[in-house]
Design a protein around this motif. Structure first.
Motif, PDB file in Angstrom:
ATOM      1  N   THR A  63      -8.085 -31.675 -13.948  1.00 52.49           N
ATOM      2  CA  THR A  63      -7.668 -30.677 -14.953  1.00 52.49           C
ATOM      3  C   THR A  63      -8.069 -29.340 -14.772  1.00 52.49           C
ATOM      4  O   THR A  63      -7.071 -28.430 -14.862  1.00 52.49           O
ATOM      5  CB  THR A  63      -8.469 -31.165 -16.362  1.00 52.49           C
ATOM      6  N   GLN A  64      -8.999 -29.172 -13.962  1.00 52.19           N
ATOM      7  CA  GLN A  64      -9.542 -27.782 -13.443  1.00 52.19           C
ATOM      8  C   GLN A  64      -8.479 -27.326 -12.499  1.00 52.19           C
ATOM      9  O   GLN A  64      -8.238 -26.243 -12.522  1.00 52.19           O
ATOM     10  CB  GLN A  64     -10.989 -27.775 -13.184  1.00 52.19           C
ATOM     11  N   GLN A  65      -8.209 -28.153 -11.529  1.00 51.20           N
ATOM     12  CA  GLN A  65      -7.088 -27.764 -10.651  1.00 51.20           C
ATOM     13  C   GLN A  65      -6.034 -27.382 -11.136  1.00 51.20           C
ATOM     14  O   GLN A  65      -5.375 -26.332 -10.624  1.00 51.20           O
ATOM     15  CB  GLN A  65      -7.134 -29.052  -9.682  1.00 51.20           C
ATOM     16  N   ASP A  66      -5.379 -27.866 -12.084  1.00 58.26           N
ATOM     17  CA  ASP A  66      -4.087 -27.732 -12.638  1.00 58.26           C
ATOM     18  C   ASP A  66      -4.360 -26.323 -13.467  1.00 58.26           C
ATOM     19  O   ASP A  66      -3.531 -25.377 -13.233  1.00 58.26           O
ATOM     20  CB  ASP A  66      -3.689 -28.611 -13.797  1.00 58.26           C
ATOM     21  N   ALA A  67      -5.651 -25.733 -14.061  1.00 57.45           N
ATOM     22  CA  ALA A  67      -5.720 -24.692 -14.520  1.00 57.45           C
ATOM     23  C   ALA A  67      -5.577 -23.490 -13.698  1.00 57.45           C
ATOM     24  O   ALA A  67      -5.045 -22.554 -13.850  1.00 57.45           O
ATOM     25  CB  ALA A  67      -6.887 -24.957 -15.473  1.00 57.45           C
ATOM     26  N   HIS A  68      -6.464 -23.845 -12.716  1.00 55.81           N
ATOM     27  CA  HIS A  68      -6.703 -22.851 -11.577  1.00 55.81           C
ATOM     28  C   HIS A  68      -5.480 -22.555 -10.776  1.00 55.81           C
ATOM     29  O   HIS A  68      -5.441 -21.276 -10.387  1.00 55.81           O
ATOM     30  CB  HIS A  68      -8.124 -23.153 -10.760  1.00 55.81           C
ATOM     31  N   GLY A  69      -4.778 -23.621 -10.530  1.00 50.52           N
ATOM     32  CA  GLY A  69      -3.767 -23.705  -9.751  1.00 50.52           C
ATOM     33  C   GLY A  69      -2.629 -22.854 -10.194  1.00 50.52           C
ATOM     34  O   GLY A  69      -1.874 -22.049  -9.351  1.00 50.52           O
ATOM     35  N   SER A  70      -2.722 -22.244 -11.581  1.00 48.23           N
ATOM     36  CA  SER A  70      -1.564 -21.465 -12.106  1.00 48.23           C
ATOM     37  C   SER A  70      -1.790 -19.846 -11.505  1.00 48.23           C
ATOM     38  O   SER A  70      -1.220 -19.151 -11.932  1.00 48.23           O
ATOM     39  CB  SER A  70      -1.609 -21.498 -13.716  1.00 48.23           C
ATOM     40  N   LEU A  71      -3.091 -19.844 -11.213  1.00 45.13           N
ATOM     41  CA  LEU A  71      -3.459 -18.522 -10.876  1.00 45.13           C
ATOM     42  C   LEU A  71      -3.030 -18.120  -9.239  1.00 45.13           C
ATOM     43  O   LEU A  71      -3.118 -16.901  -8.777  1.00 45.13           O
ATOM     44  CB  LEU A  71      -5.261 -18.345 -10.732  1.00 45.13           C
ATOM     45  N   ALA A  72      -2.599 -19.316  -8.406  1.00 44.66           N
ATOM     46  CA  ALA A  72      -2.337 -19.064  -7.289  1.00 44.66           C
ATOM     47  C   ALA A  72      -0.962 -18.129  -7.040  1.00 44.66           C
ATOM     48  O   ALA A  72      -0.145 -18.266  -8.164  1.00 44.66           O
ATOM     49  CB  ALA A  72      -2.272 -20.413  -6.580  1.00 44.66           C
ATOM     50  N   THR A  73      -0.999 -17.245  -6.033  1.00 45.64           N
ATOM     51  CA  THR A  73       0.149 -16.215  -5.985  1.00 45.64           C
ATOM     52  C   THR A  73       1.492 -17.005  -5.605  1.00 45.64           C
ATOM     53  O   THR A  73       1.493 -18.138  -4.413  1.00 45.64           O
ATOM     54  CB  THR A  73      -0.098 -15.360  -4.911  1.00 45.64           C
ATOM     55  N   ASP A  74       2.471 -17.185  -6.336  1.00 41.18           N
ATOM     56  CA  ASP A  74       3.854 -17.920  -5.910  1.00 41.18           C
ATOM     57  C   ASP A  74       4.559 -17.267  -4.891  1.00 41.18           C
ATOM     58  O   ASP A  74       4.474 -16.022  -4.667  1.00 41.18           O
ATOM     59  CB  ASP A  74       4.560 -17.663  -7.265  1.00 41.18           C
ATOM     60  N   GLU A  75       4.934 -18.007  -4.024  1.00 39.21           N
ATOM     61  CA  GLU A  75       5.305 -17.321  -2.857  1.00 39.21           C
ATOM     62  C   GLU A  75       6.691 -16.699  -3.074  1.00 39.21           C
ATOM     63  O   GLU A  75       6.923 -15.650  -2.318  1.00 39.21           O
ATOM     64  CB  GLU A  75       5.999 -18.604  -1.709  1.00 39.21           C
ATOM     65  N   GLY A  76       7.639 -16.945  -4.088  1.00 43.33           N
ATOM     66  CA  GLY A  76       8.710 -16.322  -4.402  1.00 43.33           C
ATOM     67  C   GLY A  76       8.366 -15.021  -5.044  1.00 43.33           C
ATOM     68  O   GLY A  76       9.034 -14.025  -4.595  1.00 43.33           O
ATOM     69  N   SER A  77       7.249 -15.055  -5.932  1.00 43.62           N
ATOM     70  CA  SER A  77       6.961 -13.758  -6.315  1.00 43.62           C
ATOM     71  C   SER A  77       6.187 -12.662  -5.218  1.00 43.62           C
ATOM     72  O   SER A  77       6.626 -11.638  -5.308  1.00 43.62           O
ATOM     73  CB  SER A  77       5.379 -14.210  -7.196  1.00 43.62           C
ATOM     74  N   VAL A  78       5.604 -13.252  -4.148  1.00 51.90           N
ATOM     75  CA  VAL A  78       5.229 -12.328  -3.218  1.00 51.90           C
ATOM     76  C   VAL A  78       6.579 -11.870  -2.484  1.00 51.90           C
ATOM     77  O   VAL A  78       6.528 -10.468  -2.260  1.00 51.90           O
ATOM     78  CB  VAL A  78       4.370 -13.153  -2.230  1.00 51.90           C
ATOM     79  N   ASP A  79       7.467 -12.545  -2.343  1.00 54.31           N
ATOM     80  CA  ASP A  79       8.594 -12.068  -1.597  1.00 54.31           C
ATOM     81  C   ASP A  79       9.406 -11.284  -2.451  1.00 54.31           C
ATOM     82  O   ASP A  79      10.036 -10.222  -1.871  1.00 54.31           O
ATOM     83  CB  ASP A  79       9.455 -13.276  -1.095  1.00 54.31           C
ATOM     84  N   ALA A  80       9.361 -11.596  -3.529  1.00 59.14           N
ATOM     85  CA  ALA A  80      10.005 -10.435  -4.602  1.00 59.14           C
ATOM     86  C   ALA A  80       9.466  -9.211  -4.652  1.00 59.14           C
ATOM     87  O   ALA A  80       9.908  -8.211  -4.412  1.00 59.14           O
ATOM     88  CB  ALA A  80       9.992 -11.074  -5.887  1.00 59.14           C
ATOM     89  N   GLN A  81       8.317  -8.934  -4.425  1.00 55.08           N
ATOM     90  CA  GLN A  81       7.387  -7.803  -4.397  1.00 55.08           C
ATOM     91  C   GLN A  81       7.744  -6.914  -3.131  1.00 55.08           C
ATOM     92  O   GLN A  81       7.676  -5.848  -2.913  1.00 55.08           O
ATOM     93  CB  GLN A  81       5.777  -8.046  -4.519  1.00 55.08           C
ATOM     94  N   LEU A  82       7.649  -7.938  -1.959  1.00 51.57           N
ATOM     95  CA  LEU A  82       8.107  -7.369  -0.720  1.00 51.57           C
ATOM     96  C   LEU A  82       9.535  -6.670  -0.719  1.00 51.57           C
ATOM     97  O   LEU A  82       9.683  -5.715  -0.077  1.00 51.57           O
ATOM     98  CB  LEU A  82       7.914  -8.404   0.352  1.00 51.57           C
ATOM     99  N   GLN A  83      10.317  -7.472  -1.266  1.00 52.28           N
ATOM    100  CA  GLN A  83      11.552  -6.953  -1.588  1.00 52.28           C
ATOM    101  C   GLN A  83      11.929  -5.741  -2.313  1.00 52.28           C
ATOM    102  O   GLN A  83      12.788  -4.920  -1.745  1.00 52.28           O
ATOM    103  CB  GLN A  83      12.611  -8.022  -2.107  1.00 52.28           C
ATOM    104  N   SER A  84      11.224  -5.540  -3.271  1.00 52.66           N
ATOM    105  CA  SER A  84      10.965  -4.226  -4.066  1.00 52.66           C
ATOM    106  C   SER A  84      10.716  -2.988  -3.083  1.00 52.66           C
ATOM    107  O   SER A  84      11.263  -2.029  -3.199  1.00 52.66           O
ATOM    108  CB  SER A  84      10.245  -4.486  -5.124  1.00 52.66           C
TER     109      SER A  84
END
Length: 202
Positions: A24-45
């Protein structure tokens, strides 16, 4: 059910509950992990802003450019980057120069840099390669790469290294997020298993 069997059952129940809590805790904290697609989107910007400022010329696709930036900051050399994104090491070098990603050891010594700049007060990377190669007893490739590095550094300085800083901020934030998630997961494991040890004499 004898006493030892009851103790074993209690241990099993404690461990089972601990695993449930941990998941349960892993699922909750896992949502905080930076999504690879999000990082690429920021780099693309950042890449789009750089292109708008300097009219970036590159034959590489957007995803290749993002991989190149990531690999550069991961410390990979041009041959390794070329192998991972499917192009030549020369293409990697030229693209890095366009992206202001110059390594410290690529900036020429003061004497050569002065000679390169002396050719044109508004230096743009064009130099008499053959003459400088003869003057400094160097091959053409060294002079060409040195001139490209000087020009890239100048472009970066003209915008206060804005784009390098932006790349670094995106990747630093991503690293911190991953680190925070890992630490949170470890804390969850400790909380879930704390007090679960029961001494049983078999």
């Amino acid at each position: 059910m004898d006493e030892k069997t009851e103790q074993l059952r209690d241990i099993f129940m404690d461990v089972a509950d601990g695993e449930t809590v941990t998941e349960t805790q892993q699922d909750a904290h896992g949502s905080l992990a930076t999504d690879e697609g999000s990082v690429d989107a920021q780099l693309q910007s950042v890449l789009e802003r750089l292109h708008g400022k300097f009219d970036l010329q590159s034959s590489l696709e957007d995803d290749q450019l993002c991989q190149l930036v990531r690999a550069f900051y991961a410390g990979e050399d041009d041959d390794a980057i070329a192998g991972s994104i499917g192009c030549t090491s020369e293409a990697v070098f030229r693209t890095r120069m366009d992206l202001h990603l110059v390594r410290d050891d690529e900036v020429p010594n003061e004497e050569l840099e002065t000679a390169i700049r002396a050719e044109d007060p508004e230096f743009d990377g064009d130099v008499p390669v053959d003459r400088l190669a003869a003057e400094f007893d160097a091959d053409r490739n060294r002079i060409e790469r040195a001139a490209a590095a000087v020009a890239a550094v100048d472009r970066s300085r003209r915008v206060s290294q804005r784009f390098r800083t932006a790349f670094e901020e995106v990747l630093t934030d991503a690293d911190l997020s991953v680190q925070f998630t890992a630490e949170a997961h470890e804390d969850g494991l400790e909380d879930a298993t704390e007090g679960a040890e029961v001494g049983v004499e078999l």
